[in-house]
Design a protein around this motif. Structure first.
Motif, mmCIF file in Angstrom:
data_model
loop_
_atom_site.group_PDB
_atom_site.id
_atom_site.type_symbol
_atom_site.label_atom_id
_atom_site.label_comp_id
_atom_site.label_asym_id
_atom_site.label_seq_id
_atom_site.Cartn_x
_atom_site.Cartn_y
_atom_site.Cartn_z
ATOM 1 N N TYR A 111 65.733 37.241 26.583
ATOM 2 C CA TYR A 111 64.326 36.901 26.752
ATOM 3 C C TYR A 111 64.064 36.610 28.222
ATOM 4 C CZ TYR A 111 64.046 36.534 21.720
ATOM 5 O OH TYR A 111 64.063 36.817 20.378
ATOM 6 N N ILE A 112 62.974 37.148 28.716
ATOM 7 C CA ILE A 112 62.585 36.923 30.104
ATOM 8 C C ILE A 112 61.227 36.257 30.105
ATOM 9 C CG2 ILE A 112 62.018 38.024 32.298
ATOM 10 C CD1 ILE A 112 63.804 40.357 31.453
ATOM 11 N N GLU A 113 61.128 35.196 30.861
ATOM 12 C CA GLU A 113 59.839 34.505 30.974
ATOM 13 C C GLU A 113 59.050 35.140 32.116
ATOM 14 O OE1 GLU A 113 58.118 30.096 32.003
ATOM 15 O OE2 GLU A 113 60.112 30.261 31.178
ATOM 16 N N ILE A 114 57.828 35.536 31.833
ATOM 17 C CA ILE A 114 56.965 36.155 32.833
ATOM 18 C C ILE A 114 55.717 35.304 32.982
ATOM 19 C CG2 ILE A 114 55.586 38.180 33.422
ATOM 20 C CD1 ILE A 114 57.548 39.839 31.791
ATOM 21 N N ILE A 115 55.385 35.006 34.215
ATOM 22 C CA ILE A 115 54.178 34.234 34.502
ATOM 23 C C ILE A 115 53.195 35.174 35.191
ATOM 24 C CG2 ILE A 115 53.196 32.285 35.764
ATOM 25 C CD1 ILE A 115 55.997 30.981 35.567
ATOM 26 N N VAL A 116 51.992 35.268 34.655
ATOM 27 C CA VAL A 116 50.961 36.129 35.219
ATOM 28 C C VAL A 116 49.863 35.252 35.788
ATOM 29 C CG1 VAL A 116 49.282 37.943 34.726
ATOM 30 C CG2 VAL A 116 51.488 37.910 33.519
ATOM 31 N N HIS A 117 49.539 35.484 37.047
ATOM 32 C CA HIS A 117 48.470 34.733 37.703
ATOM 33 C C HIS A 117 47.258 35.633 37.848
ATOM 34 C CE1 HIS A 117 51.006 31.336 38.847
ATOM 35 N NE2 HIS A 117 51.953 32.241 39.069
ATOM 36 N N LYS A 118 46.135 35.167 37.378
ATOM 37 C CA LYS A 118 44.898 35.934 37.523
ATOM 38 C C LYS A 118 44.438 35.826 38.976
ATOM 39 C CE LYS A 118 40.252 36.498 35.848
ATOM 40 N NZ LYS A 118 39.144 35.950 35.119
ATOM 41 N N GLY A 119 44.120 36.965 39.557
ATOM 42 C CA GLY A 119 43.656 36.985 40.936
ATOM 43 C C GLY A 119 42.285 36.353 41.070
ATOM 44 N N LYS A 120 41.968 35.962 42.277
ATOM 45 C CA LYS A 120 40.673 35.337 42.534
ATOM 46 C C LYS A 120 39.594 36.361 42.860
ATOM 47 C CE LYS A 120 42.621 31.002 44.082
ATOM 48 N NZ LYS A 120 42.717 29.996 45.123
ATOM 49 N N THR A 121 39.991 37.610 42.997
ATOM 50 C CA THR A 121 39.050 38.673 43.329
ATOM 51 C C THR A 121 38.345 39.138 42.055
ATOM 52 O OG1 THR A 121 40.529 39.371 45.094
ATOM 53 C CG2 THR A 121 38.802 40.910 44.442
ATOM 54 N N SER A 122 37.035 39.177 42.110
ATOM 55 C CA SER A 122 36.270 39.602 40.945
ATOM 56 C C SER A 122 36.328 41.122 40.796
ATOM 57 C CB SER A 122 34.816 39.156 41.067
ATOM 58 O OG SER A 122 34.142 39.930 42.036
ATOM 59 N N GLU A 123 35.994 41.592 39.619
ATOM 60 C CA GLU A 123 35.977 43.033 39.367
ATOM 61 C C GLU A 123 34.962 43.723 40.268
ATOM 62 O OE1 GLU A 123 35.253 46.157 35.702
ATOM 63 O OE2 GLU A 123 35.827 44.106 35.239
ATOM 64 N N GLU A 124 33.846 43.075 40.493
ATOM 65 C CA GLU A 124 32.811 43.651 41.356
ATOM 66 C C GLU A 124 33.330 43.812 42.788
ATOM 67 O OE1 GLU A 124 28.352 42.578 43.011
ATOM 68 O OE2 GLU A 124 29.016 41.707 41.124
ATOM 69 N N GLU A 125 34.061 42.816 43.278
ATOM 70 C CA GLU A 125 34.626 42.902 44.620
ATOM 71 C C GLU A 125 35.650 44.032 44.718
ATOM 72 O OE1 GLU A 125 34.861 38.588 46.623
ATOM 73 O OE2 GLU A 125 35.741 38.662 44.600
ATOM 74 N N LEU A 126 36.440 44.206 43.660
ATOM 75 C CA LEU A 126 37.423 45.288 43.643
ATOM 76 C C LEU A 126 36.741 46.645 43.635
ATOM 77 C CD1 LEU A 126 40.077 43.855 41.166
ATOM 78 C CD2 LEU A 126 40.283 44.101 43.645
ATOM 79 N N GLN A 127 35.628 46.764 42.898
ATOM 80 C CA GLN A 127 34.887 48.024 42.871
ATOM 81 C C GLN A 127 34.323 48.351 44.250
ATOM 82 O OE1 GLN A 127 32.068 47.271 39.741
ATOM 83 N NE2 GLN A 127 33.400 48.106 38.157
ATOM 84 N N LYS A 128 33.808 47.332 44.945
ATOM 85 C CA LYS A 128 33.274 47.541 46.288
ATOM 86 C C LYS A 128 34.378 47.956 47.255
ATOM 87 C CE LYS A 128 29.307 44.450 45.919
ATOM 88 N NZ LYS A 128 28.697 43.206 46.409
ATOM 89 N N LEU A 129 35.538 47.324 47.130
ATOM 90 C CA LEU A 129 36.661 47.663 47.992
ATOM 91 C C LEU A 129 37.132 49.092 47.725
ATOM 92 C CD1 LEU A 129 38.750 46.885 50.096
ATOM 93 C CD2 LEU A 129 40.143 45.903 48.257
ATOM 94 N N ALA A 130 37.209 49.477 46.467
ATOM 95 C CA ALA A 130 37.612 50.842 46.112
ATOM 96 C C ALA A 130 36.607 51.853 46.670
ATOM 97 C CB ALA A 130 37.739 50.992 44.597
ATOM 98 N N ALA A 131 35.319 51.551 46.567
ATOM 99 C CA ALA A 131 34.281 52.447 47.100
ATOM 100 C C ALA A 131 34.412 52.583 48.612
ATOM 101 C CB ALA A 131 32.899 51.925 46.726
ATOM 102 N N LYS A 132 34.702 51.485 49.275
ATOM 103 C CA LYS A 132 34.863 51.509 50.737
ATOM 104 C C LYS A 132 36.067 52.376 51.129
ATOM 105 C CE LYS A 132 35.510 48.414 54.676
ATOM 106 N NZ LYS A 132 35.631 47.015 55.107
ATOM 107 N N ILE A 133 37.163 52.227 50.399
ATOM 108 C CA ILE A 133 38.363 53.020 50.686
ATOM 109 C C ILE A 133 38.104 54.500 50.441
ATOM 110 C CG2 ILE A 133 40.734 53.478 49.910
ATOM 111 C CD1 ILE A 133 40.941 50.389 49.462
ATOM 112 N N HIS A 134 37.409 54.821 49.355
ATOM 113 C CA HIS A 134 37.073 56.222 49.074
ATOM 114 C C HIS A 134 36.183 56.796 50.172
ATOM 115 C CE1 HIS A 134 37.945 55.397 44.611
ATOM 116 N NE2 HIS A 134 38.946 56.072 45.117
ATOM 117 N N ALA A 135 35.210 56.012 50.614
ATOM 118 C CA ALA A 135 34.302 56.479 51.674
ATOM 119 C C ALA A 135 35.072 56.737 52.965
ATOM 120 C CB ALA A 135 33.196 55.456 51.905
#
Length: 64
Positions: A3-27
């Motif tokens: 058994y392996i214990e895995i800890i997942v931390h939710k990022g502080k970046t919102s989905e909207e911010e990630l979409q904007k960043l992805a759009a900027k990278i694509h542009a």
């Protein structure tokens, strides 16, 4: 069985911010790609305008 214990931390970046960043990278990619073409500057400008018009049209379709 192991058994392996895995800890997942939710990022502080919102989905909207990630979409904007992805759009900027694509542009940025599109600008670099068009800039690397060997055609005249006027042709590059027309291509970039065509891409922008296409994207605007897709945005308008989503709104309706």
């Amino acid at each position: 069985m192991v058994y392996i214990e895995i800890i997942v931390h939710k990022g502080k970046t919102s989905e909207e911010e990630l979409q904007k960043l992805a759009a900027k990278i694509h542009a940025q990619y599109i600008l670099r790609f068009i800039g690397s073409l060997t055609c005249p500057k006027e042709q590059k400008k027309q291509l970039l305008e065509a891409v922008a018009d296409t994207l605007r049209g897709k945005l308008n379709e989503r709104k309706t």
